[in-house]
Design an enzyme around this catalytic site. Structure first.
Site, PDB file in Angstrom:
ATOM      1  N   GLY A 224       0.922  -1.202  -0.006  1.00  0.00           N
ATOM      2  CA  GLY A 224       0.105  -0.003  -0.025  1.00  0.00           C
ATOM      3  C   GLY A 224       0.902   1.110   0.084  1.00  0.00           C
ATOM      4  O   GLY A 224       2.283   1.272  -0.306  1.00  0.00           O
ATOM      5  N   SER A 225       0.367   2.459   0.571  1.00  0.00           N
ATOM      6  CA  SER A 225       0.924   3.620   0.310  1.00  0.00           C
ATOM      7  C   SER A 225       2.092   3.731   1.299  1.00  0.00           C
ATOM      8  O   SER A 225       2.018   3.162   2.727  1.00  0.00           O
ATOM      9  CB  SER A 225      -0.034   4.783   0.587  1.00  0.00           C
ATOM     10  OG  SER A 225      -0.577   4.473   1.924  1.00  0.00           O
ATOM     11  N   THR A 226       3.125   4.597   1.201  1.00  0.00           N
ATOM     12  CA  THR A 226       3.915   4.829   1.980  1.00  0.00           C
ATOM     13  C   THR A 226       3.797   5.481   3.162  1.00  0.00           C
ATOM     14  O   THR A 226       4.227   4.944   4.429  1.00  0.00           O
ATOM     15  CB  THR A 226       5.141   5.868   1.324  1.00  0.00           C
ATOM     16  OG1 THR A 226       5.844   4.781   0.287  1.00  0.00           O
ATOM     17  CG2 THR A 226       6.448   5.901   2.201  1.00  0.00           C
ATOM     18  N   THR A 228       0.861   4.896   4.806  1.00  0.00           N
ATOM     19  CA  THR A 228       0.258   3.856   5.788  1.00  0.00           C
ATOM     20  C   THR A 228       1.372   2.959   6.442  1.00  0.00           C
ATOM     21  O   THR A 228       1.423   2.453   7.291  1.00  0.00           O
ATOM     22  CB  THR A 228      -0.741   2.986   4.965  1.00  0.00           C
ATOM     23  OG1 THR A 228      -1.679   4.068   4.320  1.00  0.00           O
ATOM     24  CG2 THR A 228      -1.379   2.036   5.827  1.00  0.00           C
ATOM     25  N   GLY A 229       2.218   2.635   5.265  1.00  0.00           N
ATOM     26  CA  GLY A 229       3.594   1.854   5.742  1.00  0.00           C
ATOM     27  C   GLY A 229       4.045   2.177   7.198  1.00  0.00           C
ATOM     28  O   GLY A 229       4.625   1.473   7.838  1.00  0.00           O
ATOM     29  N   GLU A 246       5.689  -3.421   1.037  1.00  0.00           N
ATOM     30  CA  GLU A 246       5.562  -2.922  -0.294  1.00  0.00           C
ATOM     31  C   GLU A 246       4.935  -1.764  -0.718  1.00  0.00           C
ATOM     32  O   GLU A 246       3.779  -1.737  -0.654  1.00  0.00           O
ATOM     33  CB  GLU A 246       5.127  -4.149  -1.110  1.00  0.00           C
ATOM     34  CG  GLU A 246       5.983  -5.409  -0.979  1.00  0.00           C
ATOM     35  CD  GLU A 246       7.315  -5.554  -1.994  1.00  0.00           C
ATOM     36  OE1 GLU A 246       7.527  -4.518  -2.684  1.00  0.00           O
ATOM     37  OE2 GLU A 246       7.977  -6.531  -1.808  1.00  0.00           O
ATOM     38  N   CYS A 280       2.132  -0.151  -8.928  1.00  0.00           N
ATOM     39  CA  CYS A 280       2.950   0.394  -8.094  1.00  0.00           C
ATOM     40  C   CYS A 280       4.423   0.382  -8.750  1.00  0.00           C
ATOM     41  O   CYS A 280       4.894   1.400  -8.692  1.00  0.00           O
ATOM     42  CB  CYS A 280       3.290  -0.578  -6.826  1.00  0.00           C
ATOM     43  SG  CYS A 280       3.564  -2.290  -7.314  1.00  0.00           S
TER      44      CYS A 280
HETATM   45  P1  NAD Z   1      -3.280   2.529   1.430  1.00  0.00           P
HETATM   46  O1  NAD Z   1      -2.119   2.591   2.048  1.00  0.00           O
HETATM   47  O2  NAD Z   1      -4.131   3.634   1.660  1.00  0.00           O
HETATM   48  O3  NAD Z   1      -4.236   1.359   1.865  1.00  0.00           O
HETATM   49  C1  NAD Z   1      -3.401  -0.092   1.850  1.00  0.00           C
HETATM   50  C2  NAD Z   1      -4.299  -0.905   2.981  1.00  0.00           C
HETATM   51  O4  NAD Z   1      -3.901  -0.599   4.144  1.00  0.00           O
HETATM   52  C3  NAD Z   1      -6.008  -1.171   2.794  1.00  0.00           C
HETATM   53  O5  NAD Z   1      -6.248  -2.453   3.056  1.00  0.00           O
HETATM   54  C4  NAD Z   1      -6.146  -0.195   3.934  1.00  0.00           C
HETATM   55  O6  NAD Z   1      -7.453  -0.389   4.467  1.00  0.00           O
HETATM   56  C5  NAD Z   1      -5.179  -0.278   4.890  1.00  0.00           C
HETATM   57  N1  NAD Z   1      -4.935   0.769   5.945  1.00  0.00           N
HETATM   58  C6  NAD Z   1      -5.169   1.990   5.788  1.00  0.00           C
HETATM   59  N2  NAD Z   1      -4.986   2.666   6.903  1.00  0.00           N
HETATM   60  C7  NAD Z   1      -4.229   1.667   7.592  1.00  0.00           C
HETATM   61  C8  NAD Z   1      -3.441   1.684   9.167  1.00  0.00           C
HETATM   62  N3  NAD Z   1      -3.158   3.021   9.611  1.00  0.00           N
HETATM   63  N4  NAD Z   1      -3.126   0.796   9.520  1.00  0.00           N
HETATM   64  C9  NAD Z   1      -3.009  -0.623   8.770  1.00  0.00           C
HETATM   65  N5  NAD Z   1      -3.782  -0.750   7.436  1.00  0.00           N
HETATM   66  C10 NAD Z   1      -4.349   0.136   6.977  1.00  0.00           C
HETATM   67  O7  NAD Z   1      -3.078   2.156  -0.104  1.00  0.00           O
HETATM   68  P2  NAD Z   1      -3.723   2.249  -1.409  1.00  0.00           P
HETATM   69  O8  NAD Z   1      -4.446   3.408  -1.832  1.00  0.00           O
HETATM   70  O9  NAD Z   1      -5.014   0.788  -1.202  1.00  0.00           O
HETATM   71  O10 NAD Z   1      -2.795   1.805  -2.404  1.00  0.00           O
HETATM   72  C11 NAD Z   1      -2.212   2.346  -3.250  1.00  0.00           C
HETATM   73  C12 NAD Z   1      -0.786   2.691  -2.850  1.00  0.00           C
HETATM   74  O11 NAD Z   1      -0.245   1.173  -2.939  1.00  0.00           O
HETATM   75  C13 NAD Z   1      -0.042   3.042  -3.883  1.00  0.00           C
HETATM   76  O12 NAD Z   1       0.814   4.128  -3.092  1.00  0.00           O
HETATM   77  C14 NAD Z   1       0.820   2.019  -4.455  1.00  0.00           C
HETATM   78  O13 NAD Z   1       2.067   2.464  -5.240  1.00  0.00           O
HETATM   79  C15 NAD Z   1       1.290   1.196  -3.420  1.00  0.00           C
HETATM   80  N6  NAD Z   1       1.255  -0.137  -3.986  1.00  0.00           N
HETATM   81  C16 NAD Z   1       2.640  -0.983  -3.830  1.00  0.00           C
HETATM   82  C17 NAD Z   1       2.813  -1.923  -4.368  1.00  0.00           C
HETATM   83  C18 NAD Z   1       4.330  -2.535  -3.996  1.00  0.00           C
HETATM   84  O14 NAD Z   1       4.356  -3.638  -4.317  1.00  0.00           O
HETATM   85  N7  NAD Z   1       5.344  -1.920  -3.866  1.00  0.00           N
HETATM   86  C19 NAD Z   1       1.929  -2.726  -5.026  1.00  0.00           C
HETATM   87  C20 NAD Z   1       0.629  -2.119  -4.988  1.00  0.00           C
HETATM   88  C21 NAD Z   1       0.347  -0.922  -4.747  1.00  0.00           C
END
Ligand code: NAD
Length: 474
Positions: A224-226, A228-229, A246, A280
């Protein structure tokens, strides 16, 4: 679409409340999704913990067979799952260069079979007259998987398959925007797996921190997003959870003046706009040498002008909508900023009238660093085309970004391209292509694109710890 329930300990669990899953192409309801409460998460983690004592002791051959069988089930139910992905995520069934929902299903099944075949044999650190010292790979326990909305099923498979292949049990939480195909996949996988090995809870974002802070989970695998990471890393510290993160990317592609522009333009276009840019490791910053800049702009514009954007269930659609309204707003804001900073729009730039979260395929020339579209990840169908004149300078411009997921060099001189590729600060670098991934090649980011890798033996190892065993000879 049918009714959905959580799957906890092999049982379908109906919740008191639900939330809406919306088709991004029509803004109509696709289905109601169960809204899990904290108690459901506790039950799922308890079930996974109980199942761990059994699953971690099951033979290697049995686990391998189970992962293959799940791949077979995905193939068997491919049509149903592909339709579900198109409706909840937006990507067309077929799509541009065949990279749509059917490709996602094919990839998911292929990754199951490839992961099933991976092995983590015992390594011998020493074998002499005093000791035989063996290094065993042990599963970690309960893995919490948190997935995004762009490739919902494929990314779920990337998390779950290596976890269970290596003897862990799993609780998965998909994105609230795209939970349906993952719910169905977990239901299917439970036809094969013993109860409790794979559980699913669905809910809004606030369910995520409950998982990452939960003492019953031993590892979090997150895509997911940096932003949130970073929150996950903080929240996971309580019991020192293992992490694979990731995160976002802002991949640079550098085109040298010696390329055949017409020959490379389709590959550049496909790897930038794959899944409407919501990938991503899509190519997100295109650096083109000044000698071929105008030709490249014209070639990419020609492809964009001939591509179709629309409802992915309709025939002949190349690209679908942006997946959700907040993401569309981000893309719109970046387009506006690029316009204000002097960007020259070769195509697109303004959202289409609704219904649907449609943004046209947009190419923006004459922009550079200092503009949001270049500095940040747009995660939508918009590509900045940046002019450069000097190779050393362009390498440092490409590296001068907090992301480090992928990068590419485009040239007819493979040797020179390889030398330049070596200087890019990213987890994967491609020559004359971009965004290709394979189950036998580790994939992961550096810098703020995260850490840890997925795929291959190296990816499988991330779901284990090493136990060193000292066996005396006398
Ligand atoms: P996001 O971070 O908003 O959400 C991802 C997941 O995290 C969702 O299931 C969400 O419900 C959960 N989440 C949200 N807040 C949280 C928290 N505080 N604690 C734990 N979990 C939480 O990301 P998104 O908008 O769903 O996805 C898009 C992003 O993902 C982009 O930045 C993209 O580059 C990245 N991405 C990376 C890869 C990779 O392999 N590096 C692959 C696909 C997407």
């Amino acid at each position: 679409m049918g009714n959905f329930g959580l799957i906890i300990n092999g049982d379908r669990v109906v919740t008191a409340s639900s939330f809406d899953v919306i088709n991004p192409a029509t803004e109509e309801l696709v289905a109601k999704c169960p809204l899990a409460e904290a108690a459901h998460l506790d039950q799922a983690i308890d079930a996974a913990r109980s199942a761990f004592s059994l699953w971690s002791q099951v033979s290697n051959e049995e686990r391998k067979a189970a992962v293959h069988k799940i791949g077979d089930l995905l193939e068997k139910h491919g049509g149903e799952l592909a339709g579900m992905i198109t409706e909840e995520q937006g990507k067309p069934l077929g799509g541009f260069a065949g990279l749509g929902a059917q490709y996602e299903i094919g990839g998911a099944a292929a990754w199951c079979h490839a992961t099933a075949e991976l092995e983590l044999p015992v390594k011998i650190a020493q074998d002499d007259e005093n000791h035989r010292i063996e290094l065993h790979r042990k599963p970690l326990g309960v893995v919490g998987s948190i997935t995004p909305w762009n490739w919902p099923l494929l990314i779920a498979i990337w998390h779950v398959m290596p976890a269970i292949r290596s003897g862990n049990t799993v609780v998965i939480k998909p994105s609230p925007y795209t939970p349906l195909s993952t719910l169905r996949f977990v239901e299917l996988a439970n036809q094969v797996l013993p109860a409790g090995v794979l559980n699913i809870v669905t809910g809004q974002d606030d369910l995520g921190p409950l998982m990452t802070g939960h003492a019953g989970i031993d590892k979090i695998v997150f895509t997911g997003s940096t932003v949130t990471g970073k929150k996950i890393m903080q929240s996971a510290a309580g019991n020192l959870k293992r992490l694979t993160l990731e995160l976002g990317g802002n991949d640079a592609g550098i085109v040298l003046p010696d390329v055949d522009v017409e020959a490379v333009a389709p590959g550049i276009f496909a790897s930038s706009f794959i899944n409407s840019g919501q990938t991503c490791a899509a190519l997100k910053r295109l650096y083109v040498h000044e000698d071929i800049y105008d030709d490249m702009c014209a070639a990419l514009k020609n492809i964009a002008d001939n591509a179709t954007v629309g409802n992915g269930l309709d025939e002949g659609i190349d690209f679908g909508p942006v997946q959700n309204r907040p993401q569309l707003s981000i893309v719109e804001a970046m387009a506006k900023d690029a316009k204000e900073k002097g960007g020259r729009f070769l195509t697109g730039g303004i959202s289409q009238e609704g219904p649907g979260y449609f943004f046209p395929l947009t190419l923006v020339a004459d922009v550079k660093e200092g503009c949001r579209l270049v500095d940040e990840e747009p995660f939508g169908p918009i590509l900045p085309i940046i002019k450069y004149s000097d190779l050393d300078e362009v390498i440092s411009r490409a590296n001068d970004n907090p992301s480090g997921l992928g990068g590419s060099i485009w040239s007819s001189d493979i040797e020179q391209a390889n030398q330049l590729a070596n200087r890019l600060e990213c987890g994967t670098v491609w020559i004359n292509s971009h965004a290709g991934i394979q189950p036998n090649v580790p994939f992961g980011g550096v810098k703020q694109s995260g850490f840890g890798v997925e795929f291959s033996t190296e990816g499988l190892e991330e779901y284990t710890s090493i136990q060193s065993v000292f066996i005396p000879k006398k």
